[in-house]
Each structure stands twice: as C-alpha cells, then as structure tokens.
Design a protein around this motif. Structure first.
Motif, PDB file in Angstrom:
ATOM      1  N   ARG A   1      28.957 -30.578   6.062  1.00  0.00           N
ATOM      2  CA  ARG A   1      27.919 -31.577   6.327  1.00  0.00           C
ATOM      3  C   ARG A   1      26.659 -31.216   5.547  1.00  0.00           C
ATOM      4  NH1 ARG A   1      26.290 -35.109  10.637  1.00  0.00           N
ATOM      5  NH2 ARG A   1      24.941 -36.608   9.550  1.00  0.00           N
TER       6      ARG A   1
ATOM      7  N   ALA B   1      32.172 -34.427   5.243  1.00  0.00           N
ATOM      8  CA  ALA B   1      33.002 -34.851   4.117  1.00  0.00           C
ATOM      9  C   ALA B   1      33.697 -33.653   3.498  1.00  0.00           C
ATOM     10  CB  ALA B   1      32.145 -35.564   3.068  1.00  0.00           C
TER      11      ALA B   1
ATOM     12  N   ASP C   1      34.721 -38.957   2.360  1.00  0.00           N
ATOM     13  CA  ASP C   1      34.274 -38.908   3.753  1.00  0.00           C
ATOM     14  C   ASP C   1      35.169 -39.787   4.621  1.00  0.00           C
ATOM     15  OD1 ASP C   1      33.520 -41.398   2.910  1.00  0.00           O
ATOM     16  OD2 ASP C   1      31.359 -41.098   3.182  1.00  0.00           O
ATOM     17  N   ASP C   2      36.362 -40.076   4.106  1.00  0.00           N
ATOM     18  CA  ASP C   2      37.342 -40.858   4.852  1.00  0.00           C
ATOM     19  C   ASP C   2      37.698 -40.109   6.139  1.00  0.00           C
ATOM     20  OD1 ASP C   2      39.529 -42.196   5.866  1.00  0.00           O
ATOM     21  OD2 ASP C   2      40.505 -42.472   3.932  1.00  0.00           O
ATOM     22  N   SER C   3      37.445 -40.746   7.264  1.00  0.00           N
ATOM     23  CA  SER C   3      37.657 -40.074   8.553  1.00  0.00           C
ATOM     24  C   SER C   3      39.116 -39.680   8.767  1.00  0.00           C
ATOM     25  CB  SER C   3      37.193 -40.983   9.697  1.00  0.00           C
ATOM     26  OG  SER C   3      37.933 -42.202   9.695  1.00  0.00           O
ATOM     27  N   LYS C   4      40.042 -40.392   8.121  1.00  0.00           N
ATOM     28  CA  LYS C   4      41.455 -40.044   8.271  1.00  0.00           C
ATOM     29  C   LYS C   4      41.760 -38.681   7.651  1.00  0.00           C
ATOM     30  CE  LYS C   4      43.042 -44.857   8.247  1.00  0.00           C
ATOM     31  NZ  LYS C   4      43.857 -45.871   7.515  1.00  0.00           N
TER      32      LYS C   4
ATOM     33  N   VAL D   1      38.934 -36.360   6.883  1.00  0.00           N
ATOM     34  CA  VAL D   1      37.903 -35.405   7.314  1.00  0.00           C
ATOM     35  C   VAL D   1      38.097 -34.969   8.764  1.00  0.00           C
ATOM     36  CG1 VAL D   1      35.432 -35.033   7.608  1.00  0.00           C
ATOM     37  CG2 VAL D   1      36.266 -36.350   5.647  1.00  0.00           C
ATOM     38  N   ARG D   2      38.418 -35.921   9.657  1.00  0.00           N
ATOM     39  CA  ARG D   2      38.534 -35.561  11.072  1.00  0.00           C
ATOM     40  C   ARG D   2      39.610 -34.499  11.314  1.00  0.00           C
ATOM     41  NH1 ARG D   2      39.770 -40.207  13.177  1.00  0.00           N
ATOM     42  NH2 ARG D   2      37.629 -40.958  13.341  1.00  0.00           N
TER      43      ARG D   2
ATOM     44  N   CYS E   1      27.570 -38.051   6.527  1.00  0.00           N
ATOM     45  CA  CYS E   1      28.550 -37.696   7.547  1.00  0.00           C
ATOM     46  C   CYS E   1      29.396 -36.555   6.986  1.00  0.00           C
ATOM     47  CB  CYS E   1      29.416 -38.894   7.921  1.00  0.00           C
ATOM     48  SG  CYS E   1      30.316 -39.613   6.530  1.00  0.00           S
TER      49      CYS E   1
END
Length: 756
Positions: free
Chosen positions: A128, A63, A155-158, A160-161, A61
């Motif tokens: 990616r 990162a 790759d923590d979405s908090k 990365v997003r 995913c």
C-alpha cells in the motif's frame, strides 16, 4: 501461486504523497505526479544531501507493484539520483526493500522491475506504501531531485485480496517458525512440540529434523555423515551446487582436414538435437567468404557443405552478417553484410534475405531487398534472434549502409558523416511480413512506436519462457555502451536492467562497455553468458582486447566474472596456444543448452603489427561447478572438524588422534589453504599454545606440532553441556545452508529482530 504476468500487470497505479522528510518550498512533492520534462519546477527536491531523505507514496488501494518508472528533466541535471533504494509494504512502519539501483544522468526515463514475488510458492507481495530513499546525487554535494514517478502493476481485487490473505498467513507462519527455532536452541523441545502441534506449522522438513536429532541431540557424527551422503544422492543439495561460482575449463579441439580456414566476422549456429554446428562466411583478412560448413559434435568432424553459396542460389560472400536457426524445421536464415566504402553505390545496397533448408540442402532468396518491403535497410553488426514457437525473427540495431555521392572533387564521399543505426524489426516467417517495432532515438517515427537507443556490435538474446529480448552493450559512434535492457515481445514494453554499482568507479564486477562481445543464453538455468570482445579501456586511449567470461543470473540480477586473463604479449599467448584461447574480437561463440557446452571459433586477435591476421582455432568451454563428491567432502570436513572440537573439550589425546586420522584423511594436503587450516586446528586444544605453530622448526610438520602439544601442560577447556550443545547447533546451522531454504528452519533468528 504467481502465474504468467500479462496485461493485467501493466495498469498505471494511482497514488498520493503520504510523507516526506524535507522539501524545498519551490518544488513540492505533488509535482512528481505529472510528467513535465520541460518544466524545471516539475520535481520534488530535498533540502540537503547529507541527511537521510525519503518520499513515501500511498497507493489508492493495496496493489501488486511490478515496475517503477522515473521521469527526468529534458537534459542532464546535477540533482538526478545516482543511487537509490525503494521499499514497500502494507504499513508505512513496516516495509521491505524491493529495489536498489540508480539512474543515468541523462534525459531518458528509466523503468525498473521491483521485487513483487515472495515465498517458496512464488506468491505476489501486496503493498500500500512505496518509499523512495535517495542515496546519492550525480552532482557532488547537491540535493536530490525526483522529477516524475509512475508505478505499474495491478490493483485487481481478485489478485490482490488473495495475496494479502496469503501474506498475513505467511507472516504469522514465519513468526511461529522463528519462535520454534529460538526455543529449540534453548533446549526446550516441549515448547517446540507444543507450538508445532497446536499451530500445525512445521519448523522444517522432517528429514532435517532427523538430522538435528542425530547431530545435536544424540551427537552421532558418523550417522550425520551418512545422512548427508544420502541427501547428496537424492539431489537435495543440487540447489546449493547450482548457486556456486562456475570454473571455466577450456579445451582446444583438434580436427582433421577439411576444416574452415582463418576468419573473423563469420556466423555460427548450433542445433543441439542433431549435435551439429553450422558456420557461414566471414572475412579472412583479404576477402569475404561464402563457404558453408557443418561440424558434427559427436564425431569431432568438419564437413564443407558448399564452398561458394552464391553459385547454388545462396548469399554472396559476406562478413558482419547475422544468422539464426529454426531447429524444429531445420532452416537457417541470414541477413545483412558489410561493404567497403568504395562499393556503397545504390545498386549494391539492397538488403537480401536468404533461408537455407538443411534437409533439402537448398538456398532460397526470401527477399531481394528487405528495406523495400517494410524491413530493415542493408545493415551490418546487427543482431538477429528467433522465437521458434511463434516462427518470428527479431532484428535489432546495426549500422545502415548509405550510398556515396559525387559532391567531392576528389571522388566519392559518404552522403552522411554521422552513422545511421537501424531500429527493431520482426519478421513473421509463415506470412513473410515485416513489422517495425521500435525506431532509433535519432530517427523518431510515429508516436505509437517505442524509441530505443540503437547501436552496433551489441548482443541480443531471446528468452522463450519470459518472451523477452535481452539486449546488452554495443557501440554507437564513438560511445561504448554498457546498458542492459529487455524488450517484451508480446507487450512491446522496454525495461532497463540496472545494477547496485551503477555510477561507481569500480566496475570490475560488471562487464566493461564492449563491442562484438559474444553472448549466449540458457533459458532453463536463467543465465546469460558473455565472452568479452573489444572493450573500452578507461585508463588508455586505445581499445582493449582482453579475455573475460561473465555469467548474468536473471533471477538474482547479478553478474559474476567466471574467468579473466589480462596477460598480454605474443610470447605469453604462443606458450598458451594449446591451453587457452588468446584474446580476440569478431569471433563466434555458440552454446549447446542440452549438454551445457560452448564452442568458440576464429576471430581477430587485434594485433596492430599484423592487421590482416585472423584465427582458425576451435575451442570448447565447459563451466564447471563443484561436483556432488566435492560438496559431500566439504560437508564431511565440517562434521569432522566440529567433532574434533567436541572431543577437544573432553580428552586432548583422543582429539589429537582423531585429528591425525579422520580429519587428516579428508584434507587435501596439496591445497595450501586446507593444509594451513588443518594445522591451525591444533590451537583449539590449548588457548595459550597458539604460538607453538609458529615456533615449530618445520611449519609443515603438523605431527611435530601435535606432539609438542600433547607434552605441554596447560589449562584445558572444561566442557559443559551448553558448550557441546552450542557446538552441535552451530554445525547443524552450517549444514542446513547446503539445503534449499524451502526445507530448512528460518535463516533469521528471533533475537536479532529485537530493536535496541
């Protein structure tokens, strides 16, 4: 906004092989997913070396990739990658270069930090896809092998997003800015204004838009000069000045008696707040010393604190020891010493550890033998750095002194023929406890303790901001080392710093492998300074002592040689003795990071005819960059040269008069390069009259040349509006290079991005 990177960025990221250019059927790409250094087949191999080969990894995913680690075979291999590049991006067709470096041809895995922060606001760059592009193998004509790859980051979405959202917005914003720059160059201000109004995206800082209007739209060169003058006063050009190459300025410091005598292998530390420098011990060519001195920087005066510290409960006479300072608590710590072979008997090999309290003028023995309480054994030529905030001292490397045995009929001999090197230790001052953080590769210990290639005569510096130890060069047996790596004290992570020129024959733009070179650090500027000592001369068998001074920019991962003098011979240096320090090793160099000044004392000049000679000269080194006045003058010269070119399009007589007055007054006529450039400006007037400069009876007679040109009838340039606009735009572009990129229009041009 990028914050301090903690353990969140240490996660091992999972990936799969997305694409590759070619491979050998025996060694498939998936083999790199598992680290099997003893397995010859555990690798990816290209078929050939003379065609661009690559390997693209697809992360599970998106990162933030912080580091890439390359594993290796259990021994050297001709297919190891000597040079490579790493690219990354969210799409495989659109990737940015993140790293250019190379691997050493050995069996030790190497970790590199990849570019993972972008933009003026220091945001994380999400990826990616990772592309590895081998460029050169260690074996001439051999294919490339990648044995193992590991990626770390988060790759923590908090995290990365928001980075992906920022990156997409960043790209959109940059495209708009490139369009605005393009249409402004085409003299379409309406389009620029519309884009800015509709999108809310500014092309540049409003102040620079004002400069554009003054210079390009109105052609008011005088007001443009005033604008630059104000910008210099406001500090807008400070970033440019700080990025310029230093110039080394040595000053010999002459002091009255008393003052320290000749010595090498001594120690110095500097307290910038108190403006005091402390010097302890050393070898005078005949014996070890135990005197403690202070030097008051403001009064230029030495004071002997104690002639023999052993008589007041302090350390005995010694050399090749190390010392560090806690400036907040005003304490000096010293550890280690050298002993001649005949004195290396068990009762002499205790590693005593002392602290000196400056306020009370009192020495205290912390430990009679650090080796007996979990610390290092008796060592010399090690390094010692202090984390003042955490009150922790770090000690790395150095040779361990071993006892002698009576096994030889001729007398005492060393119990070990091979040198033994100490590992990495920490000492926590408040609790008085030692911790072994890493061991030497020749003496592996518990599996949970990292292994580091230890050495002696190296450099080690602590950066309180990044909380890293920077370790550089040194000697291990007969091997002179030039590696550079960091140790993060909070995470125990070792990271090797590599350079683009790794493996090239020309290493003139990195310091030579060295021993007893002296280093200092300026955490505020993010710079490390290296004064050369004893280095290995690859062209001769002998060791080499030469003067050179280097600066390493941590952020840019770049070395710069500020000063080098390869002159040899006692006659030359006798003549220069009051102007520049002669080459030496076993000297001491300290740095005042507040006033940005170095101090150098003593050392061994390495004269084979006088082996006992030591030095007692004292020097100050200032690293000078162009002053604000010099940069302002440089900008004004650019403006006036371009105004001359613009005048030359209309009226040659007026242009000549401007050249002889306004341009001439700002030229340094003692500078041969500027003078030549000034004379060549006349060729702008007449395309066919360039040869007149060479035909002048006096090449320095610029007025004679100008007179000839005035009286010469030839075809002039015929001006057009576009010619003038182009000249002014070029000048504006040059002037914006003096300003921070965060304030200026994009450096790139839209038209350059079109594929051909």
């Amino acid at each position: 906004m990028a914050s301090n990177e903690n353990s969140d960025f240490q996660k091992v990221l999972e990936f799969k092989i997305y694409k590759y250019s070619s491979f050998s059927s025996s060694y498939v790409p998936e083999n790199i997913l598992v680290d099997k250094p003893s397995d010859q087949t555990s690798r990816w191999s290209s078929d050939i070396d003379n065609h661009p080969q690559y390997l693209i990894l697809k992360l599970q995913c998106p990162a933030i990739v912080k580091t890439i680690t390359f594993g290796k075979y259990e021994k050297t291999h001709v297919c190891n990658i000597k040079k490579f590049k790493v690219y990354g991006g969210l799409e495989p067709e659109n990737m940015m270069e993140l790293l250019e470096s190379g691997l050493k041809n050995d069996s030790v895995p190497e970790t590199f930090e990849v570019k993972h922060i972008l933009g003026n606001e220091q945001n994380y760059f999400p990826v990616r896809y990772i592309k590895i592009l081998p460029l050169l193998s260690w074996g001439p004509g051999f294919n490339f092998c990648i044995w193992h790859v590991r990626l770390t980051g988060t790759d923590d979405s908090k995290i990365v997003r928001p980075s992906i959202e920022w990156f997409n917005a960043y790209r959109q914003k940059e495209v708009i800015r490139l369009c605005m720059k393009h249409f402004r160059r085409l003299e379409q201000p309406e389009i620029v204004e519309t884009l800015q109004r509709v999108t809310g995206v500014p092309l540049e800082d409003p102040r620079l838009t004002g400069l554009y209007d003054l210079l390009v739209t109105k052609g008011d060169h005088l007001q443009a000069e005033r604008f630059i003058s104000n910008a210099v006063m406001m500090g807008l050009l400070n970033d440019y000045i700080n990025a310029q190459t230093y110039r080394a300025v040595w000053t010999k410091l002459t002091t009255n008696e008393p003052k320290p005598g000749m010595r090498g292998g001594h120690q110095m530390v500097l307290d910038p707040t108190a403006e005091l420098l402390y010097l302890f011990g050393g070898w005078d060519g005949n014996q070890d010393l135990a005197d403690l001195w202070s030097y008051n920087i403001s009064t230029n005066k030495w004071t002997v604190i104690c002639k023999d510290t052993e008589t007041v409960g302090g350390p005995s006479a010694r050399s090749c020891h190390k010392m560090c300072l806690d400036p907040e608590r005003r304490q000096l710590f010293t550890l280690g010493r050298y002993l001649d072979t005949q004195y290396r008997i068990p009762r002499n090999l205790k590693s005593d550890f002392f602290v000196y309290d400056i306020e009370s003028n009192k020495w205290t023995q912390i430990s009679e033998d650090t080796g007996a309480v979990g610390g290092p054994r008796l060592i010399f030529d090690h390094q010692m750095s202090m984390d003042v905030e955490k009150r922790t001292i770090y000690i790395f490397g150095g040779r361990i002194l071993v006892p002698l045995t009576n096994s030889d009929e001729h007398g005492l001999i060393p119990s070990s023929t091979e040198p033994i090197f100490s590992g990495l230790y920490s000492y926590h001052v408040p609790t008085g406890t030692w911790t072994r953080l890493a061991c030497d590769i020749a003496r592996p210990s518990a599996p949970n303790i990292p292994i580091i290639k230890s050495r002696a005569g190296h450099s080690m510096l602590f950066h309180p901001g990044s909380r890293k130890l920077y370790i550089f060069a040194g000697q291990r047996g007969k091997e002179y080392l030039s590696d550079f790596f960091t140790y993060e004290v909070d995470t125990n992570q070792v990271e090797h710093i590599n350079f683009n020129d790794l493996g090239t024959k020309d290493s003139s733009h990195i310091p030579a492998p060295g021993f007893t070179q002296k280093t200092t650090i300026d955490p505020d500027l993010g710079e490390i300074y290296v004064l050369s000592g004893l280095s290995k001369n690859k062209d001769k068998r002998d060791d080499n002592v030469q003067n050179s001074f280097w600066v390493y920019n941590i952020k840019k991962n770049k070395w710069s040689c500020i000063y080098r003098n390869e002159n040899g011979g006692q006659k030359y240096w006798s003549k220069m003795q009051d102007f520049e320090p002669c080459p030496r090793f076993a000297h001491q160099l300290v740095y005042d990071h507040v006033k940005k000044v170095h101090f150098l004392f003593g050392g061994n000049p390495g004269r084979s005819c006088l082996p006992n000679l030591r030095l007692d000269d004292f020097w100050q080194l200032k690293l000078c960059r162009p002053s604000h006045e010099q940069v302002l003058k440089r900008c004004k010269l650019l403006i006036r040269k371009h105004k001359f070119e613009e005048l030359a399009l209309n009226d040659s007589v007026e242009a000549l008069e401007y050249l002889q007055t306004k341009v001439s007054e700002i030229i340094d006529h003692n500078d041969a390069e500027q003078t030549k450039e000034f004379q060549l400006l006349t060729s702008i007037l007449f395309r066919e009259q360039n040869s007149l400069l060479g035909e002048s009876t006096n090449s320095n007679d610029s007025e004679g040349v100008l007179g000839n040109l005035v009286n010469t009838s030839t075809s002039l340039y015929y001006p057009t509006i576009r010619d003038i606009h182009t000249l002014r735009t070029e000048l504006y572009d040059k002037l914006t290079e003096f300003f921070p990129e965060s304030l200026t229009q994009p450096r790139a041009n839209l038209i350059d991005l079109l594929p051909l």
